[in-house]
Motif scaffolding. Structure first.
Motif, PDB file in Angstrom:
ATOM      1  N   ASN A 124      -2.364   1.640  -7.539  1.00  0.00           N
ATOM      2  CA  ASN A 124      -2.235   1.335  -6.999  1.00  0.00           C
ATOM      3  C   ASN A 124      -3.243   1.737  -5.565  1.00  0.00           C
ATOM      4  O   ASN A 124      -3.277   2.258  -5.147  1.00  0.00           O
ATOM      5  N   ARG A 125      -4.956   2.153  -6.347  1.00  0.00           N
ATOM      6  CA  ARG A 125      -5.753   2.478  -5.722  1.00  0.00           C
ATOM      7  C   ARG A 125      -6.529   1.778  -4.810  1.00  0.00           C
ATOM      8  O   ARG A 125      -6.722   0.707  -4.355  1.00  0.00           O
ATOM      9  N   ALA A 126      -7.312   3.012  -3.845  1.00  0.00           N
ATOM     10  CA  ALA A 126      -7.598   1.885  -2.452  1.00  0.00           C
ATOM     11  C   ALA A 126      -9.018   2.249  -2.516  1.00  0.00           C
ATOM     12  O   ALA A 126      -9.667   2.190  -4.014  1.00  0.00           O
TER      13      ALA A 126
ATOM     14  N   GLY B 191       5.726  -6.427  10.550  1.00  0.00           N
ATOM     15  CA  GLY B 191       5.366  -5.189   9.315  1.00  0.00           C
ATOM     16  C   GLY B 191       4.245  -3.812  10.752  1.00  0.00           C
ATOM     17  O   GLY B 191       3.583  -4.016  11.019  1.00  0.00           O
ATOM     18  N   THR B 192       5.187  -2.617   9.873  1.00  0.00           N
ATOM     19  CA  THR B 192       3.867  -1.813  10.331  1.00  0.00           C
ATOM     20  C   THR B 192       2.906  -1.435   9.626  1.00  0.00           C
ATOM     21  O   THR B 192       2.888  -1.517   8.808  1.00  0.00           O
ATOM     22  N   LEU B 193       1.593  -0.482  10.284  1.00  0.00           N
ATOM     23  CA  LEU B 193       0.521  -0.337  10.093  1.00  0.00           C
ATOM     24  C   LEU B 193       0.892   0.804   8.559  1.00  0.00           C
ATOM     25  O   LEU B 193       0.077   0.745   7.802  1.00  0.00           O
ATOM     26  N   SER B 194       2.108   1.032   8.754  1.00  0.00           N
ATOM     27  CA  SER B 194       2.069   1.854   7.273  1.00  0.00           C
ATOM     28  C   SER B 194       2.396   1.478   6.273  1.00  0.00           C
ATOM     29  O   SER B 194       2.458   1.136   4.767  1.00  0.00           O
ATOM     30  N   GLU B 195       3.222  -0.151   6.498  1.00  0.00           N
ATOM     31  CA  GLU B 195       3.872  -0.805   5.609  1.00  0.00           C
ATOM     32  C   GLU B 195       2.486  -1.486   4.860  1.00  0.00           C
ATOM     33  O   GLU B 195       2.536  -1.714   3.331  1.00  0.00           O
TER      34      GLU B 195
ATOM     35  N   HIS C 233      -2.191  -1.050   0.140  1.00  0.00           N
ATOM     36  CA  HIS C 233      -4.002  -0.173  -0.242  1.00  0.00           C
ATOM     37  C   HIS C 233      -4.316   0.724  -0.350  1.00  0.00           C
ATOM     38  O   HIS C 233      -4.948   1.305  -1.094  1.00  0.00           O
ATOM     39  N   GLY C 234      -3.127   1.887  -1.234  1.00  0.00           N
ATOM     40  CA  GLY C 234      -3.312   2.386  -1.625  1.00  0.00           C
ATOM     41  C   GLY C 234      -3.511   3.892  -1.475  1.00  0.00           C
ATOM     42  O   GLY C 234      -3.924   4.972  -0.955  1.00  0.00           O
ATOM     43  N   TYR C 235      -2.794   3.676  -0.059  1.00  0.00           N
ATOM     44  CA  TYR C 235      -3.034   4.703   0.526  1.00  0.00           C
ATOM     45  C   TYR C 235      -1.473   5.798   1.201  1.00  0.00           C
ATOM     46  O   TYR C 235      -0.857   5.033   0.735  1.00  0.00           O
ATOM     47  N   ASN C 236      -1.859   7.196   1.098  1.00  0.00           N
ATOM     48  CA  ASN C 236      -0.406   7.945   1.595  1.00  0.00           C
ATOM     49  C   ASN C 236      -0.568   7.655   3.283  1.00  0.00           C
ATOM     50  O   ASN C 236      -1.057   7.694   4.115  1.00  0.00           O
ATOM     51  N   THR C 237       1.269   7.987   2.886  1.00  0.00           N
ATOM     52  CA  THR C 237       0.968   7.881   4.393  1.00  0.00           C
ATOM     53  C   THR C 237       2.842   8.830   4.842  1.00  0.00           C
ATOM     54  O   THR C 237       3.052   8.464   4.523  1.00  0.00           O
TER      55      THR C 237
ATOM     56  N   ASP D  63     -10.045  11.619  -3.476  1.00  0.00           N
ATOM     57  CA  ASP D  63     -10.245  10.296  -2.783  1.00  0.00           C
ATOM     58  C   ASP D  63      -9.573   9.225  -1.946  1.00  0.00           C
ATOM     59  O   ASP D  63      -9.843   8.263  -1.626  1.00  0.00           O
ATOM     60  N   LYS D  64      -8.044   9.563  -2.290  1.00  0.00           N
ATOM     61  CA  LYS D  64      -6.542   8.780  -2.126  1.00  0.00           C
ATOM     62  C   LYS D  64      -6.843   9.280  -0.556  1.00  0.00           C
ATOM     63  O   LYS D  64      -6.393   9.995   0.231  1.00  0.00           O
ATOM     64  N   PRO D  65      -7.666   8.250   0.381  1.00  0.00           N
ATOM     65  CA  PRO D  65      -7.420   8.033   1.524  1.00  0.00           C
ATOM     66  C   PRO D  65      -5.589   8.455   2.212  1.00  0.00           C
ATOM     67  O   PRO D  65      -4.941   7.813   2.039  1.00  0.00           O
ATOM     68  N   PHE D  66      -5.526   8.872   3.845  1.00  0.00           N
ATOM     69  CA  PHE D  66      -4.462   8.990   4.578  1.00  0.00           C
ATOM     70  C   PHE D  66      -4.030   7.999   5.779  1.00  0.00           C
ATOM     71  O   PHE D  66      -5.194   7.525   6.598  1.00  0.00           O
TER      72      PHE D  66
END
Length: 785
Positions: A31-33, A124-128, A133-137, A224-227
Motif C-alpha cells: 500500500n504505497r502512497a 471515518g477519521t482522516l487517519s483511517e 492511501h499509504g500514510y503513516n498515522t 518517501d512515505k508520507p505521514f
C-alpha cells in the motif's frame, strides 16, 4: 527485472507451474502512497482564544506560530463548537459534533444518538482515510474522543486512537492532565513519565520528542512515505503549568489589567488586519470585575496568573518550534500541509477569581481568594492545578464577547493557521472566508487529490459535512463555500447563515444579567419562551464582534433563521437540548461489567480510570487491602483514588494506618490509627466511609462522613470529614493499588510513595454492609479472587 505486483484483493497475476523453474512469481502490491504525496500535520491547541497568539494581536510571544503564519495564511473566521471533545471530533471526521455523538465532552454523554459519546464508524477519521492511501498515522497528546467509561484496560479499544486509524499513539485519553504528572498512554497501555518534575519533566517537550522519534522511525526506513500527525498539546488547558523562568519573563506585563489588554490587543488586531477596520470592541462583560476597583492584592494575584499563562503559551510555542525545526532539518517542511487551530475559545473554568484547582469548577466549589493569594509563589508549579479568572478569559477572546461553552463568537471563533510552502503561493496573508472545524478534513483531501471513501473497513461512510478551503489558498476573494452552520452547547444556541448570526444565549447574556449560573436547567416551557423572545441577530459583514443586536429591526430574517436552526438540529441529531452543565458528569452510564457491589483490584496493574471505577462520592463504602508487612514495619500507599486536585489515599505513615482526604485541594483531612504501629505479617487493612448528613451539590458540598479504620476487623481509629467532594474526584482520577502514581493526593508524602511491604489485592465494597460484620467474609472473598 522488476518484481511483478498485482493490486491487493485481486487475482494472482503470475504463473504457477508444477515447479519453480516453469513458474513466474507475482506479489501483492504494498500500500504505497502516491508519488510526491504531502505530509499532513494538525497542531491543536487547547482553550486558546482568538486574541492570545502573537500573530492575532496578542502581546504574548509566539514567534514559531507567527513564523508559520508568515509562511502561510491566517483565517479570521474559523469556528469550532465551543468545547473540546466536540470540536476535536469535527477536526478529524469532517462531520458535525452531534453527528459524531459528541454534543458534550465524553464525560457528559447522555443516552441519545447525538450525545452518547460513541463516534460512529460510518464517520471515518482522516487517519483511517489516509491509512488506506499509504500514510503513516500518528496521534500525540490529548485525545478525549473515547467514551469515558471505555478508557480502562478492559476497553473496548475500538475507539482509542489505534482503533480509529492511528498506527501509533502517545498522550492522555482524558480532557486534561497534570503537566508534571500526566496520565500517559502509549498505544493501548498506560506508561509512566520517564523522568520526574524534579528532574525537569514537563509534558510538552515530552510530546515533541516522541513526535520527532515517530517521524524519524519511519522516514529513515521509507523516506518517501508520507505521514499524518495529529499533535494535540495539553496546553493551554488548565492546569497552567510551566517552569518559573518562563512565567517570570512576563513579570509586570499585565499589571494594567484585562481591560487594558483588550484595548491594546484590539488596536493591534485592526492594525494587522485580522479584524475589519470598522469593528467595534464588544462591551466589558458584566461578569468580569472592574480591574481598577480591585484591591492591590487581588490585582497582584490575577496578574501573576496571567504571567503564568503567558509563559505557558510561549513555552508551548518554543517546543512546537522544535518540531517544525526538525521537519526542516529532515527536508520535510516544504512538503507538509500544516494546520494550527484551537478547540474553542479561552476557558472560564477558573471562575471569577481564578483558581489554584480547576477541580473546584467541576464540583461547584467556590474559590477562596485568601488561599489563592497564599499560593501565589507556587502557581505554575506541580503543587497546584491552577487556572486564571474570567477577566483574562474575556480578554483572551478579544474582540468577541463571552467564552468557551457558549456559542457567542468568544466561545467559537478561533485562530487558524494554514502553512504549506510547496502548495500555497501566498505568504503572510489573511483569509476572511467563513469556515468551521468540519472543513479541515475536506480541505486536506482536496489538497491531496483524494476522494472521500465510500467505505472504510467494510463500513459504508456518511457524507462529509464540511467544505474545502483549498480555493481560498491562493485567492483571497474566493467565495465562502460554507454558507450555513448551526451551534449548540449546553443549551446555548446559534446559527450562521450567509454573513448573519442568530444567537440564543443560555442562561442569558451573562450570569449577572440572567441571575442564573452555568448549568441552569432548561425545560420545555423555557425553551418555548426563549424561541419567542430570547434570540439575537447580528450582521457580521458590518459587525464582526456581535455588538449591535438587530433582532427587533429585522424580525422576518430572525424568524427564518430560528426555523433554519431547527432544520439543522433535525438533520444532525442535535435534540434533545440538555443545559445541565457539570451535573451531567454524575449521570450513570453503561459499564462493561454491570450490577456489582464488590470490586477487586490488584497491584502492578494499570490505573483504573474514574469513569470505569465505582462511584464513591456521597455513598457508604469500604476499602479492604490484603497486604504483608515485613519485619521492622512498612510505609506507603495501600490504595488511592484521585490526585493533588482531589481524592483520597489509604496509606501507612510513621507506622500509623492513615486515611487522607483531599477536598478539591482546598482542605485536607486525616484520620489515623490511635494505637501503636501496624502489625507485621499478613493482614487486612480496611476503612469504612459512612455518610453522616446530606450533600449540597449546588454549593459544592458532598456528604459529611465518619471514617473508621480497621486491622483484621478490629477498630484502630476513627474521625470525621466535615465536607467531601460532591461530584467527581477529577476528570482523570482513578484507582491505584500499592502506590500513588500521579500527582500525590496528600501533601505529606511524595509520589509514588509505594508501599514497602507486599500488597496482594484490594476490595471496594459498596453494598452498605459494616466492616465489623463482614471481615471474615471479606478475607474469604479476597482469598478466592
Amino acid at each position: 527485472m522488476p518484481l511483478k505486483e498485482y493490486p491487493a484483493g485481486q487475482a494472482f497475476s503470475g504463473v504457477i507451474g508444477r515447479t519453480f523453474d516453469v513458474s513466474q512469481p507475482a506479489w501483492p502490491a504494498p500500500n504505497r502512497a502516491a508519488k510526491g504525496a504531502q505530509n499532513v500535520l494538525f497542531i491543536v491547541l487547547d482553550d486558546t482564544g482568538f486574541g492570545q497568539l502573537g500573530c492575532y494581536g496578542s502581546p504574548i510571544s509566539t514567534p514559531n506560530l507567527d513564523a508559520l503564519a508568515n509562511d502561510g495564511l491566517r483565517y479570521s473566521s474559523m469556528h469550532t463548537t465551543a468545547l473540546c471533545s466536540p470540536s476535536r471530533s469535527c477536526m478529524i471526521t469532517g462531520r458535525n459534533h452531534h453527528s459524531n455523538g459528541l454534543a458534550c465532552i465524553t464525560e457528559g454523554s447522555m443516552g441519545y444518538p447525538g450525545a452518547n459519546g460513541y463516534m460512529p464508524f460510518e464517520n471515518g477519521t482522516l487517519s483511517e482515510i489516509l491509512l488506506q492511501h499509504g500514510y503513516n498515522t500518528y496521534a500525540l497528546g490529548k485525545w478525549h474522543l473515547t467514551p469515558a467509561e471505555a478508557t480502562s484496560a478492559a476497553g473496548p479499544y475500538d475507539r482509542w486512537p489505534l482503533g480509529r486509524g492511528f498506527e501509533r499513539y502517545y498522550g492522555f485519553l482524558g480532557g486534561d492532565t497534570h503537566q508534571y504528572y500526566p496520565e500517559l498512554v502509549a498505544d493501548n497501555h498506560q506508561v509512566e513519565p520517564e523522568t520526574s518534575p524534579e528532574q525537569g519533566y514537563h509534558l510538552t517537550p515530552d510530546l515533541v520528542e516522541k513526535a520527532k522519534s515517530m517521524i524519524a522511525d519511519a522516514k529513515q526506513v521509507a523516506p518517501d512515505k508520507p505521514f499524518f500527525m495529529y499533535f494535540c498539546t495539553g496546553a493551554m488547558h488548565a492546569p497552567h503549568h510551566v517552569p518559573k523562568e518562563w512565567a517570570d519573563k512576563y513579570k509586570g506585563k499585565f499589571d494594567d489589567g484585562w481591560d487594558a489588554y483588550r484595548e491594546k490587543v484590539f488596536e493591534k488586531q485592526k492594525a494587522i488586519g485580522i479584524v475589519p477596520a470598522n469593528t467595534s470592541l464588544s462591551r466589558h462583560d458584566p461578569d468580569v470585575q472592574d480591574w481598577n476597583s480591585l484591591p492591590a492584592d487581588e490585582r497582584r494575584l490575577y496578574a501573576r496568573m496571567m504571567e503564568v499563562f503567558a509563559g505557558f503559551l510561549e513555552h508551548t510555542d518554543h517546543y512546537i518550534g522544535e518540531l517544525i525545526a526538525f521537519l526542516k532539518e529532515m527536508g520535510e517542511y516544504e512538503n507538509t500541509l500544516i494546520m494550527v487551530i484551537s478547540d474553542n475559545g479561552a476557558s472560564a473554568e477558573g471562575g471569577p477569581h481564578g483558581s489554584v484547582n480547576e477541580g473546584k469548577f467541576f464540583n461547584n466549589v467556590p474559590d477562596d481568594l485568601g488561599k489563592n493569594l497564599a499560593a501565589i509563589d507556587d502557581i505554575g508549579g506541580p503543587k497546584f492545578f491552577n487556572h486564571y479568572p474570567w477577566g483574562w478569559t474575556h480578554a483572551g477572546n478579544t474582540p468577541f464577547r463571552r467564552w468557551k461553552r457558549e456559542t457567542y463568537r468568544g466561545g467559537t471563533a478561533d485562530p487558524f493557521i494554514v502553512c504549506w510552502p510547496k502548495g500555497i503561493k501566498a505568504k503572510g496573508e489573511i483569509r476572511t472566508q467563513y469556515c468551521h472545524a468540519i472543513d479541515m478534513v475536506p480541505t486536506v483531501l482536496d489538497a491531496l487529490g483524494i476522494a472521500p471513501p465510500t467505505k472504510i473497513r467494510g463500513v459504508t461512510q456518511s457524507p462529509l459535512q464540511g467544505f474545502s478551503l483549498k480555493s481560498s489558498f491562493d485567492d483571497a476573494a474566493a467565495p465562502s463555500l460554507h454558507v450555513t452552520q448551526y451551534f449548540e452547547m449546553f443549551g446555548h444556541r446559534s446559527l450562521y447563515h450567509d454573513g448573519w448570526r442568530a444567537v440564543c444565549p443560555w442562561p442569558g447574556t451573562s450570569f449577572t444579567e440572567s441571575g442564573l449560573g452555568f448549568g441552569a436547567p432548561m425545560d420545555h416551557d423555557k425553551l418555548t419562551e426563549l424561541d419567542a423572545h430570547g434570540w439575537e441577530l447580528y450582521n457580521l459583514n458590518d459587525d464582526f464582534a456581535e455588538t449591535k443586536d438587530l433582532a427587533e429591526a429585522d424580525k422576518a430574517r430572525l424568524i427564518a433563521m430560528i426555523g433554519m436552526w431547527y432544520v439543522e438540529a433535525g438533520k444532525y441529531n442535535v435534540l434533545p437540548i440538555d443545559s445541565r452543565g457539570t451535573l451531567r458528569l454524575g449521570e450513570e452510564r453503561p459499564q462493561i461489567a454491570v450490577g456489582r457491589k464488590k470490586y477487586v483490584y490488584y497491584p502492578g496493574t494499570q490505573v483504573v480510570p474514574g469513569n470505569a471505577a465505582p462511584l464513591l462520592v456521597n455513598r457508604h463504602h469500604s476499602v479492604s487491602v490484603h497486604a504483608n508487612v515485613p519485619k521492622g514495619g512498612a510505609e506507603g500507599v495501600l490504595f488511592c483514588m484521585g490526585g493533588n486536585d482531589g481524592g483520597f489515599s489509604f496509606y501507612v505513615e510513621d507506622g500509623k494506618l492513615t486515611y487522607g482526604y483531599n477536598y478539591v485541594a482546598d482542605q485536607r483531612f486525616k484520620v489515623q490509627s490511635s494505637n501503636g504501629g501496624i502489625p507485621e505479617g499478613d493482614h487486612i487493612f480496611s476503612f469504612e466511609f459512612t455518610p453522616t448528613g446530606e450533600a449540597d451539590i449546588a454549593k459544592g458540598k458532598g456528604v459529611p462522613a465518619n471514617v473508621k479504620l480497621f486491622v483484621d476487623a478490629h477498630p484502630v481509629g476513627s474521625g470525621e470529614l466535615p465536607v467531601t467532594i460532591p461530584l467527581t474526584l477529577g476528570l482523570a482520577a482513578g484507582v491505584a493499588v500499592g502506590a500513588d502514581t500521579g500527582a500525590p493526593v496528600m501533601d505529606d508524602y511524595a509520589a509514588p510513595f509505594a508501599f514497602t511491604g507486599t500488597v496482594r489485592k484490594a476490595l471496594i465494597d459498596v453494598s452498605g454492609g459494616a466492616v465489623e460484620d463482614q471481615e471474615a467474609r471479606m478475607r474469604m472473598y479476597l482469598a478466592r479472587q
